[in-house]
Design an enzyme around this catalytic site. Structure first.
Site, PDB file in Angstrom:
ATOM      1  N   PRO A 219       0.690  -1.230   0.096  1.00 50.35           N
ATOM      2  CA  PRO A 219       0.157  -0.018   0.034  1.00 50.35           C
ATOM      3  C   PRO A 219       0.788   1.294  -0.102  1.00 50.35           C
ATOM      4  CG  PRO A 219      -0.704  -1.551   1.683  1.00 50.35           C
ATOM      5  CD  PRO A 219       0.428  -2.022   1.199  1.00 50.35           C
ATOM      6  N   GLU A 220       0.521   2.485  -0.644  1.00 52.31           N
ATOM      7  CA  GLU A 220       0.879   3.574  -0.809  1.00 52.31           C
ATOM      8  C   GLU A 220       0.616   4.377   0.141  1.00 52.31           C
ATOM      9  OE1 GLU A 220       2.015   4.639  -4.929  1.00 52.31           O
ATOM     10  OE2 GLU A 220       1.908   2.686  -5.364  1.00 52.31           O
TER      11      GLU A 220
ATOM     12  N   LYS B 277       4.601   5.277   4.931  1.00 52.87           N
ATOM     13  CA  LYS B 277       3.969   3.860   5.092  1.00 52.87           C
ATOM     14  C   LYS B 277       4.233   3.346   6.313  1.00 52.87           C
ATOM     15  CE  LYS B 277       5.088   3.077   0.142  1.00 52.87           C
ATOM     16  NZ  LYS B 277       5.797   2.255  -0.731  1.00 52.87           N
TER      17      LYS B 277
ATOM     18  N   GLN C 113       4.773  -3.351   6.063  1.00 53.30           N
ATOM     19  CA  GLN C 113       5.527  -3.886   5.044  1.00 53.30           C
ATOM     20  C   GLN C 113       4.618  -4.878   3.893  1.00 53.30           C
ATOM     21  OE1 GLN C 113       8.148  -5.924   7.966  1.00 53.30           O
ATOM     22  NE2 GLN C 113       9.883  -4.493   7.579  1.00 53.30           N
TER      23      GLN C 113
ATOM     24  N   ARG D 225      14.733   9.095   8.941  1.00 51.01           N
ATOM     25  CA  ARG D 225      15.108   8.864   7.722  1.00 51.01           C
ATOM     26  C   ARG D 225      14.005   8.958   6.730  1.00 51.01           C
ATOM     27  NH1 ARG D 225      16.233   3.802   8.345  1.00 51.01           N
ATOM     28  NH2 ARG D 225      14.484   2.985   7.305  1.00 51.01           N
TER      29      ARG D 225
ATOM     30  N   ASN E 272       4.803   3.019  -6.388  1.00 53.66           N
ATOM     31  CA  ASN E 272       4.848   2.588  -7.690  1.00 53.66           C
ATOM     32  C   ASN E 272       3.623   3.221  -8.516  1.00 53.66           C
ATOM     33  OD1 ASN E 272       6.336   1.616  -9.858  1.00 53.66           O
ATOM     34  ND2 ASN E 272       4.876   0.014  -9.984  1.00 53.66           N
TER      35      ASN E 272
ATOM     36  N   ARG F 246      10.801  -2.314 -10.375  1.00 53.35           N
ATOM     37  CA  ARG F 246       9.335  -2.211 -10.224  1.00 53.35           C
ATOM     38  C   ARG F 246       8.780  -2.121 -11.883  1.00 53.35           C
ATOM     39  NH1 ARG F 246       8.003  -0.669  -5.369  1.00 53.35           N
ATOM     40  NH2 ARG F 246       5.862  -1.436  -5.956  1.00 53.35           N
TER      41      ARG F 246
END
EC number: 3.2.2.-
Length: 263
Positions: A2-3, A53, A70, A125, A169, A253
């Site tokens: 999932p985005e 995410k 994840q 990060r 993606n 991808r």
């Protein structure tokens, strides 16, 4: 995976179910989290935040549950007392009088103090979240032109959560189609108009997807309701130029694009 828009909608569902309600039962599968069960009874969820995410469930005693789904993790909302029939492994249960939220299959789960929240490696990060309403196209443009990112090809950059959190993606594919660029372009090579268009699309398309996906009207464009223009549409005609949409692989991808108008 999932985005950002899907993670944010999941967070909305969790908030709607239990936000502000006293927790009547708490259960964690991992031994290192067991000591927090009693600390959370009687507390309530103040809000559920997304950082790309990752999902942050904030409690009234200032603890925060960090979880990253994840590939396999999934949250479910059920009526309290209901036990879903599933082969997934339960990791977290947060129960209120009427609703319970359950996290299955995820392995990246931690409890954080306010201090740990500011120093967590993943949270340190990740870049700004595309769904953060305070993030502006001007800030995005600054990041695009920064020494860290200006020489990166968009094929990889738009998947890098350190650049902007929440992209993935399908968003990469749709954003680059919208602005007529390819995955091989770099920010340093764009003119002012292209940079401006890209900076806006990097925010507008994820936000439109969050607001409207799942309410899709196939006759609407990006300016109204979200639908895919090129993602999973290889072999079809591009609605902008009439060219044939192609599929290739970029940064390991699947990548969909129109050679007729993306160059």
């Amino acid at each position: 995976m999932p985005e950002g828009p899907e993670i944010r909608r999941a967070a909305d569902n969790l908030e709607a179910a239990i936000k502000g309600k006293p927790l009547t039962d708490v259960w964690f599968a991992f031994p290192q989290l067991k000591s927090y069960q009693s600390q959370l009874i009687g507390q309530h969820v103040t809000h559920v935040e997304t950082r790309g995410k990752a999902l942050l469930t904030h409690f009234s005693n200032e603890l925060t549950l960090y979880s990253h789904n994840q590939l396999y993790g999934v949250w479910r909302v059920v009526d309290t007392g209901e036990e879903p029939q599933t082969t997934r492994v339960l990791r977290v249960k947060l129960q209120t009088a009427d609703k319970t939220i359950l996290l299955y299959s995820a392995s990246d789960i931690e409890m954080l103090t306010p201090e740990q929240l500011t120093t967590h490696p993943f949270l340190q990060r990740v870049g700004p979240d595309v769904l953060d309403p305070n993030l502006t196209p001007e800030v995005v443009k600054e990041r695009l032109l920064s020494p860290r990112f200006r020489n990166r090809q968009f094929a990889g950059l738009l998947l890098d959560q350190a650049f902007l959190a929440g992209l993935g993606n399908y968003l990469r594919v749709e954003i680059l189609w919208q602005v007529g660029l390819t995955g091989n372009h770099k920010a340093k090579d764009l003119n002012a108009a292209q940079l401006d268009a890209l900076a806006h699309a990097l925010l507008d398309i994820p936000r439109l997807s969050y607001a409207t996906r799942g309410q899709v009207d196939e006759n609407k464009h990006h300016g109204a309701l979200f639908r895919f223009k090129v993602f999973h549409r290889d072999g079809e005609l591009c609605e902008r130029c009439g060219g044939i949409i192609e599929k290739t692989t970029l940064s390991s991808r699947p990548f969909y694009w129109c050679p007729g108008c993306q160059h």
